[in-house]
Design a protein around this motif. Structure first.
Motif, mmCIF file in Angstrom:
data_model
loop_
_atom_site.group_PDB
_atom_site.id
_atom_site.type_symbol
_atom_site.label_atom_id
_atom_site.label_comp_id
_atom_site.label_asym_id
_atom_site.label_seq_id
_atom_site.Cartn_x
_atom_site.Cartn_y
_atom_site.Cartn_z
ATOM 1 N N MET A 1 102.997 80.480 27.103
ATOM 2 C CA MET A 1 103.073 81.813 26.506
ATOM 3 C C MET A 1 101.708 82.390 26.180
ATOM 4 O O MET A 1 101.598 83.529 25.737
ATOM 5 N N ASP A 2 100.638 81.597 26.393
ATOM 6 C CA ASP A 2 99.306 82.116 26.103
ATOM 7 C C ASP A 2 98.968 83.304 27.005
ATOM 8 O O ASP A 2 98.349 84.277 26.571
ATOM 9 N N GLY A 3 99.370 83.204 28.269
ATOM 10 C CA GLY A 3 99.107 84.307 29.193
ATOM 11 C C GLY A 3 99.807 85.579 28.768
ATOM 12 O O GLY A 3 99.239 86.683 28.889
ATOM 13 N N LEU A 4 101.020 85.462 28.252
ATOM 14 C CA LEU A 4 101.749 86.637 27.794
ATOM 15 C C LEU A 4 101.072 87.264 26.582
ATOM 16 O O LEU A 4 100.980 88.498 26.468
ATOM 17 N N ASN A 5 100.586 86.426 25.681
ATOM 18 C CA ASN A 5 99.888 86.949 24.504
ATOM 19 C C ASN A 5 98.611 87.692 24.891
ATOM 20 O O ASN A 5 98.277 88.732 24.311
ATOM 21 N N VAL A 6 97.890 87.157 25.883
ATOM 22 C CA VAL A 6 96.682 87.839 26.356
ATOM 23 C C VAL A 6 97.038 89.196 26.958
ATOM 24 O O VAL A 6 96.337 90.198 26.726
ATOM 25 N N SER A 7 98.121 89.253 27.714
ATOM 26 C CA SER A 7 98.527 90.521 28.328
ATOM 27 C C SER A 7 98.958 91.534 27.282
ATOM 28 O O SER A 7 98.637 92.728 27.385
ATOM 29 N N ILE A 8 99.681 91.086 26.259
ATOM 30 C CA ILE A 8 100.093 92.005 25.196
ATOM 31 C C ILE A 8 98.878 92.555 24.460
ATOM 32 O O ILE A 8 98.804 93.756 24.142
ATOM 33 N N ALA A 9 97.892 91.693 24.196
ATOM 34 C CA ALA A 9 96.657 92.176 23.572
ATOM 35 C C ALA A 9 95.942 93.167 24.478
ATOM 36 O O ALA A 9 95.360 94.165 24.001
ATOM 37 N N PHE A 10 96.002 92.947 25.780
ATOM 38 C CA PHE A 10 95.393 93.875 26.746
ATOM 39 C C PHE A 10 96.081 95.233 26.695
ATOM 40 O O PHE A 10 95.414 96.282 26.738
ATOM 41 N N PHE A 11 97.419 95.250 26.595
ATOM 42 C CA PHE A 11 98.146 96.516 26.505
ATOM 43 C C PHE A 11 97.719 97.311 25.265
ATOM 44 O O PHE A 11 97.481 98.527 25.331
ATOM 45 N N PHE A 12 97.635 96.622 24.141
ATOM 46 C CA PHE A 12 97.211 97.293 22.909
ATOM 47 C C PHE A 12 95.793 97.851 23.048
ATOM 48 O O PHE A 12 95.503 98.960 22.589
ATOM 49 N N LEU A 13 94.912 97.084 23.671
ATOM 50 C CA LEU A 13 93.532 97.527 23.842
ATOM 51 C C LEU A 13 93.454 98.765 24.724
ATOM 52 O O LEU A 13 92.716 99.718 24.423
ATOM 53 N N VAL A 14 94.206 98.774 25.821
ATOM 54 C CA VAL A 14 94.184 99.915 26.742
ATOM 55 C C VAL A 14 94.680 101.178 26.052
ATOM 56 O O VAL A 14 94.062 102.249 26.147
ATOM 57 N N VAL A 15 95.804 101.079 25.347
ATOM 58 C CA VAL A 15 96.347 102.250 24.651
ATOM 59 C C VAL A 15 95.365 102.740 23.580
ATOM 60 O O VAL A 15 95.143 103.945 23.421
ATOM 61 N N GLY A 16 94.750 101.808 22.855
ATOM 62 C CA GLY A 16 93.802 102.196 21.824
ATOM 63 C C GLY A 16 92.580 102.898 22.393
ATOM 64 O O GLY A 16 92.126 103.923 21.853
ATOM 65 N N VAL A 17 92.028 102.371 23.493
ATOM 66 C CA VAL A 17 90.861 103.002 24.115
ATOM 67 C C VAL A 17 91.217 104.404 24.625
ATOM 68 O O VAL A 17 90.435 105.355 24.459
ATOM 69 N N CYS A 18 92.383 104.546 25.223
ATOM 70 C CA CYS A 18 92.776 105.855 25.740
ATOM 71 C C CYS A 18 93.036 106.853 24.613
ATOM 72 O O CYS A 18 92.745 108.046 24.751
ATOM 73 N N GLN A 19 93.547 106.386 23.494
ATOM 74 C CA GLN A 19 93.716 107.267 22.350
ATOM 75 C C GLN A 19 92.366 107.760 21.829
ATOM 76 O O GLN A 19 92.220 108.928 21.445
ATOM 77 N N VAL A 20 91.369 106.887 21.820
ATOM 78 C CA VAL A 20 90.023 107.297 21.409
ATOM 79 C C VAL A 20 89.463 108.324 22.400
ATOM 80 O O VAL A 20 88.834 109.321 22.004
ATOM 81 N N LEU A 21 89.687 108.110 23.695
ATOM 82 C CA LEU A 21 89.226 109.073 24.697
ATOM 83 C C LEU A 21 89.874 110.436 24.488
ATOM 84 O O LEU A 21 89.207 111.477 24.588
ATOM 85 N N ARG A 22 91.163 110.454 24.187
ATOM 86 C CA ARG A 22 91.839 111.730 23.954
ATOM 87 C C ARG A 22 91.286 112.422 22.715
ATOM 88 O O ARG A 22 91.106 113.650 22.696
ATOM 89 N N TRP A 23 91.059 111.655 21.669
ATOM 90 C CA TRP A 23 90.553 112.232 20.429
ATOM 91 C C TRP A 23 89.156 112.815 20.630
ATOM 92 O O TRP A 23 88.863 113.919 20.175
ATOM 93 N N LEU A 24 88.293 112.083 21.343
ATOM 94 C CA LEU A 24 86.940 112.571 21.584
ATOM 95 C C LEU A 24 86.942 113.810 22.481
ATOM 96 O O LEU A 24 86.200 114.769 22.236
ATOM 97 N N SER A 25 87.763 113.788 23.525
ATOM 98 C CA SER A 25 87.794 114.940 24.423
ATOM 99 C C SER A 25 88.348 116.180 23.736
ATOM 100 O O SER A 25 87.901 117.298 24.004
ATOM 101 N N LYS A 26 89.301 115.980 22.839
ATOM 102 C CA LYS A 26 89.858 117.132 22.116
ATOM 103 C C LYS A 26 88.817 117.750 21.185
ATOM 104 O O LYS A 26 88.816 118.958 20.952
ATOM 105 N N ARG A 27 87.924 116.929 20.660
ATOM 106 C CA ARG A 27 86.909 117.425 19.729
ATOM 107 C C ARG A 27 85.691 117.978 20.440
ATOM 108 O O ARG A 27 85.055 118.906 19.936
ATOM 109 N N LEU A 28 85.358 117.409 21.594
ATOM 110 C CA LEU A 28 84.107 117.775 22.251
ATOM 111 C C LEU A 28 84.268 118.774 23.390
ATOM 112 O O LEU A 28 83.322 119.502 23.703
ATOM 113 N N LEU A 29 85.435 118.806 24.024
ATOM 114 C CA LEU A 29 85.637 119.659 25.188
ATOM 115 C C LEU A 29 86.460 120.887 24.829
ATOM 116 O O LEU A 29 87.143 120.921 23.809
#
Length: 301
Positions: A1-29
């Motif tokens: 199950m270690d591989g599954l835990n790594v993938s779940i952490a990856f999903f959270f990281l991707v969504v978090g990074v994209c949320q930051v990108l949206r927030w920055l683009s909304k403020r700067l563009l």
């Protein structure tokens, strides 16, 4: 199950990074740049990276990770719901952007900008996911690196059958989207997530069940086993035909192409009461009788 835990952490990281990108683009563009470029780029980037990791779990996890299809489908439903709630109005799908154009909701320049942003986001997501796999954070990623250079086509049916499946899936997805697009997110997001999960379960073994040309291009076009034009027929022409069929069935026409309703007769919502014309002849006097009463005139002797 270690591989599954790594993938779940990856999903959270991707969504978090994209949320930051949206927030920055909304403020700067500017609003136009944010809506046409940044938002679609972030949505396609998020969708592509999550899809690649999930498909790795689906292909390798069943025989190496020790978890079955039920785990993958549960993750697919949850990820689809998260995408629907976090995309901030982005479609991250070329057929949805073209649908908006055909519904007279966006101009040709806006659609072209969205398509370019989606292609760039999907390509960047594919490249970064391959880089992430090369770090081999889990045994699943190690196995994925071994088989990645020898990837094979997701088309595991005859070409007409595969194109029909992708077109049918796109038809059902767009029909549900047209039905719930104005609904509250509390109802719209689970409905679309359930639709995507069902379509992936039914068509996944035959075509991979992409229903998204940009996502399919970044994920499977580089794999051997099918020609470039086979991929175009299945993953571009099939979904486009399904989207057009859903639009025609739902609205009865395609507003960008036809003004007249081709399927349904248009009826007025309001009923106009018929006017009662009373002809009054000069010298006539209306006589009224009370219900159950006698006439006012008495019989003459």
């Amino acid at each position: 199950m270690d591989g599954l835990n790594v993938s779940i952490a990856f999903f959270f990281l991707v969504v978090g990074v994209c949320q930051v990108l949206r927030w920055l683009s909304k403020r700067l563009l500017s609003p136009g740049m944010h809506g046409c470029l940044a938002r679609e780029f972030a949505g396609s980037f998020q969708l592509c990276m999550s899809c690649l990791e999930l498909r790795m779990l689906m292909e390798i996890g069943s025989w190496s990770g020790g978890f079955g299809l039920d785990v993958v489908l549960t993750l697919l439903f949850l990820l689809s719901a998260v995408h629907g709630a976090s995309l901030d109005g982005a479609s991250a799908n070329p057929t949805v952007s073209l649908q908006e154009f055909l519904l007279l909701e966006s101009s040709l320049a806006v659609v072209v900008a969205k398509l370019l942003a989606q292609a760039l986001g999907a390509g960047t997501g594919w490249a970064l996911t391959r880089l992430y796999w090369s770090w081999e954070l889990s045994q699943l990623h190690f196995l994925q690196n071994l088989i990645a250079p020898e990837c094979s086509s997701f088309i595991r049916a005859s070409l007409p059958h595969a194109a029909f499946l992708e077109g049918s899936g796109s038809f059902l997805f767009h029909l549900v989207l047209l039905k719930v697009r104005q609904s509250h997110p509390l109802y719209r997001v689970p409905a679309l997530a359930a639709t995507v999960t069902f379509l992936t379960y039914t068509a996944g073994p035959f075509t991979g069940a992409f229903f998204n040309p940009a996502l399919a291009t970044a994920t499977t076009f580089h794999c051997s086993g099918s020609s470039f034009w086979d991929y175009i027929h299945v993953y571009w022409l099939g979904p486009l035909a399904g989207m057009l069929a859903a639009l025609l069935l739902f609205h009865g026409n395609i507003p960008r192409l036809f003004q007249k309703n081709l399927l349904y007769s248009q009826k007025s919502k309001y009923k106009v009461p018929k006017a009662k014309v009373t002809a009054q002849v000069e010298g006539d006097k209306p006589q009224r009788k009370r219900k159950g009463g006698k006439s006012n005139s008495e019989p003459r002797a």
